[in-house]
Scaffold this motif. Structure first.
Motif, PDB file in Angstrom:
ATOM      1  N   ASN A  88      77.612  40.896  16.176  1.00 59.90           N
ATOM      2  CA  ASN A  88      76.857  41.372  15.024  1.00 59.90           C
ATOM      3  C   ASN A  88      77.847  41.835  13.956  1.00 59.90           C
ATOM      4  O   ASN A  88      78.697  42.693  14.220  1.00 59.90           O
ATOM      5  N   TYR A  89      77.711  41.279  12.725  1.00 59.66           N
ATOM      6  CA  TYR A  89      78.660  41.575  11.663  1.00 59.66           C
ATOM      7  C   TYR A  89      77.912  41.749  10.337  1.00 59.66           C
ATOM      8  O   TYR A  89      76.940  41.037  10.051  1.00 59.66           O
ATOM      9  N   ASN A  90      78.395  42.686   9.522  1.00 60.14           N
ATOM     10  CA  ASN A  90      77.870  42.900   8.172  1.00 60.14           C
ATOM     11  C   ASN A  90      79.040  43.119   7.225  1.00 60.14           C
ATOM     12  O   ASN A  90      80.010  43.803   7.559  1.00 60.14           O
ATOM     13  N   THR A  91      78.945  42.550   6.038  1.00 61.52           N
ATOM     14  CA  THR A  91      79.871  42.899   4.961  1.00 61.52           C
ATOM     15  C   THR A  91      79.060  43.076   3.687  1.00 61.52           C
ATOM     16  O   THR A  91      78.008  42.462   3.506  1.00 61.52           O
ATOM     17  N   SER A  92      79.569  43.922   2.795  1.00 66.45           N
ATOM     18  CA  SER A  92      78.842  44.198   1.564  1.00 66.45           C
ATOM     19  C   SER A  92      79.821  44.553   0.459  1.00 66.45           C
ATOM     20  O   SER A  92      80.815  45.251   0.696  1.00 66.45           O
ATOM     21  N   LEU A  93      79.561  44.064  -0.745  1.00 65.57           N
ATOM     22  CA  LEU A  93      80.350  44.385  -1.931  1.00 65.57           C
ATOM     23  C   LEU A  93      79.386  44.727  -3.056  1.00 65.57           C
ATOM     24  O   LEU A  93      78.506  43.931  -3.391  1.00 65.57           O
TER      25      LEU A  93
END
Length: 828
Positions: A257-262
């Motif tokens: 499970n992975y999340n990235t946000s900018l």
């Protein structure tokens, strides 16, 4: 179909109210509710400080109330200040920020003259001044609960669904669907309107996009009356600081499970720009088990024999999505603002499901076994575009807003089914479904607010929406002789649903001494068309509805108040409830919609009490909800022919239940036990009574249910917070069974690093691995007990870095001088 017409007296009343508001617009501005004035001056020289920013904050959570800029003589005046407790913040270039606490405005003390406010100058670099009072995770108000997501550590790495699992009155199921007070008919809004994000399940929306969540259990007529149990409004983050700033985060969890946000923001002169990108990969292995007893009836409807079906299922799914966001506000003049925003989202979901069936006779002897494997793939795209206009007037509080919203969701789904019998010599079966699903909606709306006097105001507006659902589902069976997949006309369908809604509303509010009230009315005309093109069946359902609302509040003092409210609401059938396409993922337990569904209407009454003791508070509510033609899942016994065998099965559709009555009570609390330990929670209990008649069968079910949720946050030392949360939900009833009890606990912690420019977070969801979704359902021909579990104990590690390059103080003031507002976003 019931047709309503507006009675002549009501038409005349609405015309009279509208005329009164228009006439009042030309009258001089009335006296304000509350007034705070003073003079800012240098402490040493006693010289006045012109152009100082004076901002009023609530004492509870430091949120903005109003503000002004001092004139050249250092004088300022804050008008239309509501009753309550506040903190005054004074800031000027070259001076440290000064806070004046314990400011109270009441009905008997509504004109505060603070006199001279001395500010000490300093030539040294000042450290950041912080307000000790922190915003609580859940703030209770009479008509809604506001959940400050930024204070919830789960928001650092989780989804909106995971945050909501800790909210009062709310339950989230295994698929991310939400119910409130036992009802799943909840409307999801984003910034007060539907958007592409509204159409997603809440476990697909990253929580770090959200500033706060508003739970509105009894909305006024200003809101769309959709959702019989209330509205959940997701308020997106909006950075108001001038200059350039933003944040970047990355989170990794067990089970891939992975999340990235900018997120980036730029605000200067007449422009305010924002943009963002989000990547999300979610993997959820799971398992399910069920035990079904089939009752075989004779010609007289009496039980003749029984048989049994046992199912063991395993599944795994991987959802990958990308989301791009872009928005802009442009200040044409100090009182005219244009805004535009867009969201583009695309993703791919893949899944595998394996079900093992065991069939037994009434002596529990094995008759046969079967295995069914499903491979699924879904490609989805979503676009959301919003254009907005806002105009303010010289009279404080007078405002006109207008929005046009376009959103579309397009999904292409493919599923391949392989089924094998355990008997020797049997042929394997293969089936395939291809589904093209497109959902498009256009909404145009406008709202006008007109203050008539100090305590009264008039609101009016309209809303028109145009929605089309087009779902083309094709079903294929493999020919075992040729090996080809053959199109099945009996099992395929092409369903098109059009729904247009035209609505107008008006609200009038006033106050007499310590009693405030608001009356409102919304009128809606709904035009629907269903077109089952594969069978050439068309039907129309047009209806007119009125939705009155009424609120009355008694303020004993700013910390002690009670409110009674009434509203009438509607729940129109969702697309998946209407589409008759048969979902055959499990051929012995199929699901399909019902295009003949009618909308359900509800009358909702609430009595609430709110009490503050400093920073502690309680909110107690009793409620009653009566729903007519409620939409419920309805399960029936059927037969499935497999080869030369006829096997008992169940099919599930949606029907209008004749009556549902629910009543109960809730108690929510927020308690800062010490300056390092805060607790908030809720306990809710309600009884549901369901009654219906389907053919010759009368069904009824009643059950008392309750739930409890607790959040406990510890500040171990200055930069480390630890949060423990847990919830329990007792069994809840539907017309043919119940959902069993459920409970779980979460642990999270975060620490600020790099001079508080970054944050490291660690979170463990469902620490004891107890979260399950278990059901019992029954009918004259069957009884099923099922257990469902998805991997819920997951460890997340996240890192967030905050960017902040605000520019000079001169740059901060330039947009204020041009636009008539300061960097806090209020109008002068």
């Amino acid at each position: 179909m019931r047709i309503y017409t507006l009675p002549l007296p009501l038409v005349l009343f609405l015309l009279l109210i509208s005329s009164t508001a228009l006439l009042a617009q030309g009258q001089p501005q009335a006296a304000t509710q509350g007034r705070i004035s003073g003079t800012v001056q240098d402490q040493e020289t006693k010289a006045p400080l012109g152009f100082a920013n004076v901002v009023l904050l609530t004492a509870l959570d430091s949120s903005l109330v109003t503000g002004a800029t001092s004139d050249i003589e250092g004088k300022f005046e804050l008008t239309r200040v509501p009753q309550g407790r506040f903190i005054l913040r004074v800031s000027s270039v070259g001076y440290p920020t000064k806070f004046i606490p314990n400011i109270s405005v009441s009905a008997t003390n509504n004109n505060l003259q603070l006199g001279a406010i001395p500010v000490r100058g300093s030539a040294t670099q000042l450290k950041e001044v912080q307000i000790v009072t922190e915003r609580p995770i859940v703030a209770f108000e009479l008509d809604k609960r506001v959940v400050n997501v930024s204070q919830d550590i789960n928001a650092e790495s989780g989804s909106v669904a995971e945050v909501m699992q800790n909210l009062p009155s709310v339950t989230v199921d295994v698929d991310g669907n939400v119910s409130m007070r036992g009802s799943s008919n909840v409307t999801i809004l984003v910034d007060g309107k539907r958007s592409a994000l509204s159409n997603l399940t809440l476990d697909q929306i990253p929580a770090n996009l959200i500033e706060s969540i508003e739970l509105i259990t009894n909305p006024s007529s200003k809101y769309n009356p959709e959702g019989t149990s209330g509205i959940i409004n997701l308020v997106l983050k909006k950075e108001k600081k001038p200059g350039f700033n933003g944040s970047a985060s990355v989170t990794a969890g067990t089970y891939d499970n992975y999340n990235t946000s900018l997120n980036l923001n730029y605000r200067y002169y007449k422009w305010s720009l924002n943009s963002g990108y989000d990547f999300r990969q979610r993997t959820r292995p799971g398992e399910s088990n069920s035990f079904t007893t089939n009752y075989h009836l004779n010609d007289f409807g009496q039980q003749d024999s029984t048989s049994y079906r046992l199912q063991e299922g395993t599944r795994n799914s991987k959802d990958i999505s990308h989301s791009f966001r872009l928005g802009a506000d442009y200040y044409l003049t100090p009182r005219h603002t244009l805004s535009a925003s867009g969201i583009y989202r695309f993703g791919k979901d893949t899944g595998y499901n394996n079900i093992f069936y065991r069939f037994e006779d009434e002596n529990r002897q094995l008759v046969n076994t079967r295995t069914r494997e499903t491979d699924e793939e879904e490609n989805e795209k979503a676009v959301d575009v919003t254009l907005g206009y806002r105009q303010t007037f010289e009279k404080k509080g007078q405002e006109l807003t207008a929005d046009i919203v376009y959103n579309t969701n397009i999904d292409d789904e493919a599923a391949l089914y392989n089924e094998r019998s355990g008997l020797q010599g049997s042929f394997p079966e293969m089936q395939q479904t291809l589904v093209d699903d497109a959902n498009r909606e256009i909404v145009a709306k406008a709202d006008y607010v007109h203050p008539i006097s100090e305590n009264s105001r008039f609101e009016a507006g309209f809303r028109s929406s145009f929605e089309r659902l087009d779902e083309d589902s094709r079903f294929f069976n493999r020919n075992n002789e040729t090996g080809d997949l053959v199109y099945s006309t009996d099992q395929s369908n092409h369903f098109v649903f059009d729904q247009n809604i035209y609505s107008v509303y008006s609200n009038y509010s006033n106050k007499y001494k310590s009693i405030s009230y608001q009356v409102g009315l919304r009128a809606e005309q709904t035009v629907t068309k269903t077109d089952l093109r594969t069978e050439n069946k068309k039907s129309d359902n047009d209806y007119f509805s009125l939705f009155p609302t009424f609120f009355i509040t008694k303020d004993f003092n700013p910390d002690n108040k009670v409110q009674f409210s009434y509203s009438r609401r509607i729940n129109r059938p969702r697309s998946r409830f209407l589409n008759p396409f048969v979902d055959r993922s499990d051929r012995f337990s199929v699901h399909y919609g019902n295009p003949e569904l009618k909308p359900e209407f509800v009358n909702s009454l609430e009595l609430g009490y709110l009490r503050y003791w400093g920073d502690a508070s309680i909110n107690a509510t009793v409620f009653y909800r009566h729903t007519m033609d409620e939409i419920e899942r309805f399960r029936m016994g059927t037969q499935v022919v497999v080869g030369n065998d006829t096997i008992p099965a169940t099919e599930t559709t949606f029907l209008n239940i004749s009556d549902n009555k629910a009543y109960g009570a809730e108690l929510g609390f927020n308690y800062p036990a010490t300056n390092w330990w805060r607790i908030n929670g809720s306990i809710s209990g309600f009884r549901t009574q369901l009654n219906t008649t389907q053919g010759d069968t009368e069904l009824s079910n009643a059950q008392f249910s309750w739930s409890s949720k607790v959040n406990s946050t510890f500040t171990v030392w200055e930069d480390l917070n630890i949060q423990l949360s847990g919830f329990y939900r007792a069994p809840t009833a539907d017309i043919q069974g119940r959902m069993e009890q459920m409970f779980s606990a979460d642990l999270a912690m975060k620490k600020d690093v790099l001079k508080k420019n970054a944050t490291i977070s660690l979170r463990v969801s469902d620490v004891f691995n107890t979260r399950q979704f278990n059901f019992v359902s029954f009918g004259p021909e069957f009884r099923t007990e099922s257990e469902n579990r998805r991997q819920s104990r997951i460890i997340y590690l996240g890192f967030t870095y905050r960017l902040n390059s605000e520019g000079s103080n001169r740059e901060r003031r330039q947009p204020n001088e041009q636009n008539g507002g300061d960097d806090e976003g209020f109008d002068n």
